[in-house]
Design an enzyme around this catalytic site. Structure first.
Site, mmCIF file in Angstrom:
data_model
loop_
_atom_site.group_PDB
_atom_site.id
_atom_site.type_symbol
_atom_site.label_atom_id
_atom_site.label_comp_id
_atom_site.label_asym_id
_atom_site.label_seq_id
_atom_site.Cartn_x
_atom_site.Cartn_y
_atom_site.Cartn_z
ATOM 1 N N SER A 168 0.766 -1.247 -0.153
ATOM 2 C CA SER A 168 0.085 0.136 0.060
ATOM 3 C C SER A 168 0.856 1.149 0.022
ATOM 4 O O SER A 168 1.810 1.439 -0.769
ATOM 5 C CB SER A 168 -0.917 -0.020 1.238
ATOM 6 O OG SER A 168 -1.697 1.283 1.240
ATOM 7 N N TYR A 205 -4.798 8.767 -5.969
ATOM 8 C CA TYR A 205 -3.687 7.789 -5.559
ATOM 9 C C TYR A 205 -4.492 7.271 -4.045
ATOM 10 O O TYR A 205 -4.545 5.997 -3.742
ATOM 11 C CB TYR A 205 -2.354 8.525 -5.462
ATOM 12 C CG TYR A 205 -1.494 7.355 -5.033
ATOM 13 C CD1 TYR A 205 -1.096 6.456 -5.672
ATOM 14 C CD2 TYR A 205 -0.632 7.609 -3.695
ATOM 15 C CE1 TYR A 205 -0.023 5.505 -5.258
ATOM 16 C CE2 TYR A 205 0.248 6.788 -3.252
ATOM 17 C CZ TYR A 205 0.717 5.763 -3.934
ATOM 18 O OH TYR A 205 1.631 4.955 -3.912
ATOM 19 N N LYS A 243 -4.995 3.554 -2.478
ATOM 20 C CA LYS A 243 -4.487 2.942 -1.402
ATOM 21 C C LYS A 243 -5.438 2.646 -0.171
ATOM 22 O O LYS A 243 -5.349 1.670 0.459
ATOM 23 C CB LYS A 243 -3.267 3.509 -1.129
ATOM 24 C CG LYS A 243 -2.089 3.778 -2.135
ATOM 25 C CD LYS A 243 -1.603 2.390 -2.634
ATOM 26 C CE LYS A 243 -0.553 2.376 -3.570
ATOM 27 N NZ LYS A 243 -0.184 1.137 -3.752
HETATM 28 N N1 LIG Z 1 8.080 5.137 -4.052
HETATM 29 C C1 LIG Z 1 7.534 5.400 -3.342
HETATM 30 O O1 LIG Z 1 7.481 6.694 -3.014
HETATM 31 C C2 LIG Z 1 6.130 4.833 -2.836
HETATM 32 C C3 LIG Z 1 5.528 5.267 -1.857
HETATM 33 C C4 LIG Z 1 4.367 4.539 -1.093
HETATM 34 C C5 LIG Z 1 4.118 3.332 -1.955
HETATM 35 N N2 LIG Z 1 4.744 2.867 -3.026
HETATM 36 C C6 LIG Z 1 4.044 1.730 -3.815
HETATM 37 O O2 LIG Z 1 5.157 0.894 -4.011
HETATM 38 C C7 LIG Z 1 4.876 -0.039 -5.154
HETATM 39 C C8 LIG Z 1 5.924 -0.033 -5.878
HETATM 40 O O3 LIG Z 1 6.469 1.200 -6.555
HETATM 41 P P1 LIG Z 1 7.807 1.510 -6.695
HETATM 42 O O4 LIG Z 1 7.983 2.709 -5.526
HETATM 43 O O5 LIG Z 1 8.775 0.488 -6.830
HETATM 44 O O6 LIG Z 1 7.764 2.174 -7.868
HETATM 45 P P2 LIG Z 1 8.285 1.759 -9.310
HETATM 46 O O7 LIG Z 1 9.914 1.495 -9.277
HETATM 47 O O8 LIG Z 1 7.730 2.821 -10.506
HETATM 48 O O9 LIG Z 1 7.589 0.443 -9.679
HETATM 49 C C9 LIG Z 1 6.499 0.265 -9.949
HETATM 50 C C10 LIG Z 1 6.274 -1.384 -10.591
HETATM 51 O O10 LIG Z 1 4.994 -1.261 -10.900
HETATM 52 C C11 LIG Z 1 4.812 -1.672 -12.173
HETATM 53 N N3 LIG Z 1 3.303 -1.463 -12.821
HETATM 54 C C12 LIG Z 1 2.866 -0.407 -12.989
HETATM 55 N N4 LIG Z 1 1.498 -0.504 -13.628
HETATM 56 C C13 LIG Z 1 1.496 -1.666 -13.919
HETATM 57 C C14 LIG Z 1 0.500 -2.689 -14.588
HETATM 58 N N5 LIG Z 1 -0.444 -2.215 -15.211
HETATM 59 N N6 LIG Z 1 0.819 -3.844 -14.862
HETATM 60 C C15 LIG Z 1 2.119 -4.606 -14.198
HETATM 61 N N7 LIG Z 1 3.066 -3.708 -13.659
HETATM 62 C C16 LIG Z 1 2.846 -2.523 -13.560
HETATM 63 C C17 LIG Z 1 5.838 -1.007 -12.870
HETATM 64 O O11 LIG Z 1 6.243 -1.549 -14.150
HETATM 65 P P3 LIG Z 1 6.696 -0.898 -15.516
HETATM 66 O O12 LIG Z 1 8.126 -0.865 -15.391
HETATM 67 O O13 LIG Z 1 6.143 -1.930 -16.733
HETATM 68 O O14 LIG Z 1 5.967 0.454 -15.469
HETATM 69 C C18 LIG Z 1 7.064 -1.241 -11.923
HETATM 70 O O15 LIG Z 1 7.584 -2.583 -12.024
HETATM 71 C C19 LIG Z 1 3.702 0.743 -5.767
HETATM 72 O O16 LIG Z 1 2.190 0.107 -5.584
HETATM 73 C C20 LIG Z 1 3.613 1.864 -5.365
HETATM 74 O O17 LIG Z 1 2.285 2.635 -5.013
HETATM 75 C C21 LIG Z 1 5.841 3.699 -3.509
#
Ligand SMILES: NC(=O)c1ccc[n+]([C@@H]2O[C@H](COP(=O)([O-])OP(=O)(O)OC[C@H]3O[C@@H](n4cnc5c(N)ncnc54)[C@H](OP(=O)(O)O)[C@@H]3O)[C@@H](O)[C@H]2O)c1
Length: 284
Positions: free
Chosen positions: A134, A148, A152
Site C-alpha cells: 500500500s 492515489y 491505497k
Molecule cells: N516509491 C514510493 O515513493 C512509494 C511510496 C509508497 C508506496 N509505493 C508503492 O510501492 C509499489 C511499487 O512502487 P515503486 O516505488 O517500486 O515504483 P516503481 O519503481 O515505479 O515500480 C512500480 C512497478 O509497478 C509496475 N506496474 C505499474 N503498472 C503496472 C501494470 N499495469 N501491470 C504490471 N506492472 C505494473 C511497474 O512496471 P513498468 O516498469 O512496466 O512500469 C513497476 O515494475 C507501488 O504500489 C507504489 O504505489 C511507492
C-alpha cells in the site's frame, strides 16, 4: 527450505529489490511484469529460481491465468506480493478520465485480481501469505493526491477485512505502507495532471513539482525497505501493517491520532442516534 514468491511489478523499484534479495538468499520468484526483459540479467544468474511472465495487472484474465500457471508449474507458492502500482497526481478537477480509470484498474483492480486468483490456491495448499504494498497514502490524505489515496485506501480496506476472513485457512496478510522511496515511482511511474490556473495558489498545486524532488529529500532506501518486507514475512502472524520510512511514521501516526481524536469527539452525537429499545447484547 527455500520459499516461493509470486510478485507483481518486478521491473523496477521495490518489486525488483525484493526479487534480487530473495534470489540472493536462495528463494524462488515468479515475477509478473510488463517489461520482462528487465530481468534478463537476473534470469541468467538464477535460471532455476526465477520465472518471468509478461503480465499487465489491468488484464484480469491474464493475471488469473498466470497465477493458476504458477501453482500448476511450481506446485506451491508461499508468499504473494501485490506490488504493481503507480501514482496519479493533481487536483480532482485536473485529472483526465482515462488516467483515473488506469489508476483504479492498476492499483485497485490489479491487486484485487491477483488476490482473488491466489486465495483458492493458498486455501487448498493449507495456507500462505499475502503482502499488499500500500503506502503511507493509505492511512492519510493530502490535497492533489485524491485518486492515489482512493486506490491505497481501497487496498487497505480490502486486506484489513481479509485478515480475519482468511485466518481460518492459515492465510496471513500484511499491509506495507512505505513513505517516499527512491524508486521509479517519482519518475516514469508518476502521472501528473495538466494544471488548471484556478488551482495555482491552492495546496493541491504542491504536487506539480513532485518529479523535481531531490534524491536527498526522499528518505526511503528501496533495498532497506525490501529487506524489511522480507523480514516481516518471516514472522507468524505477520504484522497487520508495516510502516517504512520516517516520513511514513510521522505522517501516519499524526493522521491516526487526529482521526482518533475526531472520532472520540463524536461520542455524544453517535450515541444520541440510537433507538430507545436498542440492546447491544441482543443476538445479531
Ligand atoms: N516509491 C514510493 O515513493 C512509494 C511510496 C509508497 C508506496 N509505493 C508503492 O510501492 C509499489 C511499487 O512502487 P515503486 O516505488 O517500486 O515504483 P516503481 O519503481 O515505479 O515500480 C512500480 C512497478 O509497478 C509496475 N506496474 C505499474 N503498472 C503496472 C501494470 N499495469 N501491470 C504490471 N506492472 C505494473 C511497474 O512496471 P513498468 O516498469 O512496466 O512500469 C513497476 O515494475 C507501488 O504500489 C507504489 O504505489 C511507492
Amino acid at each position: 527450505m527455500p520459499s516461493t514468491w509470486l510478485i507483481t511489478g518486478t521491473s523496477s523499484g521495490l518489486g525488483l529489490e525484493l526479487t534480487r534479495q530473495l534470489l540472493a538468499r536462495g528463494d524462488r520468484v515468479i515475477a509478473l511484469q510488463r517489461r520482462p526483459e528487465r530481468l534478463d540479467r537476473l534470469l541468467l544468474d538464477h535460471p532455476d529460481a526465477l520465472w518471468v511472465h509478461d503480465v499487465d495487472v489491468t488484464d484480469g484474465l491474464r493475471v488469473r491465468s498466470a497465477v493458476d500457471g504458477a501453482w500448476r508449474d511450481r506446485g506451491r507458492v508461499d508468499v504473494v506480493v501485490a506490488n504493481a502500482g503507480f501514482g496519479l497526481f493533481g487536483a480532482l478537477e485536473e485529472l483526465d478520465d482515462d488516467d483515473i480509470r488506469r489508476q483504479v484498474e492498476t492499483n485497485v483492480m490489479g491487486s484485487l485480481a491477483l488476490i482473488r486468483a491466489a486465495v483458492p490456491h493458498l486455501r487448498e495448499q493449507g495456507g500462505g501469505k499475502i503482502v499488499q504494498i500500500s503506502s503511507m497514502a493509505g492511512q492519510m490524505a493530502a490535497p492533489g493526491m485524491s485518486l492515489y489515496h482512493l486506490t491505497k485506501w481501497a487496498n487497505e480496506g480490502l486486506v484489513e477485512a481479509l485478515r480475519e476472513e482468511l485466518a481460518p485457512f492459515g492465510i496471513e496478510t500484511c499491509i506495507v505502507e512505505p513513505g517516499s522511496a527512491r524508486t521509479e515511482f517519482g519518475g516514469s511511474s508518476m502521472t501528473v495532471a495538466r494544471s488548471l490556473p484556478a488551482y495555482d495558489d491552492t495546496p493541491a498545486a504542491a504536487v506539480r513539482g513532485r518529479r523535481e524532488r531531490s534524491r536527498e529529500s526522499i528518505p526511503g532506501d528501496a533495498g532497506r525497505m525490501a529487506g524489511a518486507v522480507i523480514d516481516a514475512t518471516g514472522h507468524s502472524p505477520m504484522p497487520r501493517r508495516l510502516l517504512l520510512g520516517s516520513d511514513a511514521y510521522a505522517l501516519v501516526t499524526a493522521s491516526v491520532r487526529a482521526r482518533l481524536a475526531e472520532a472520540e469527539a463524536q461520542e455524544a452525537i453517535a450515541r444520541s442516534t440510537d433507538a430507545d429499545d436498542y440492546d447491544p447484547t441482543a443476538p445479531h
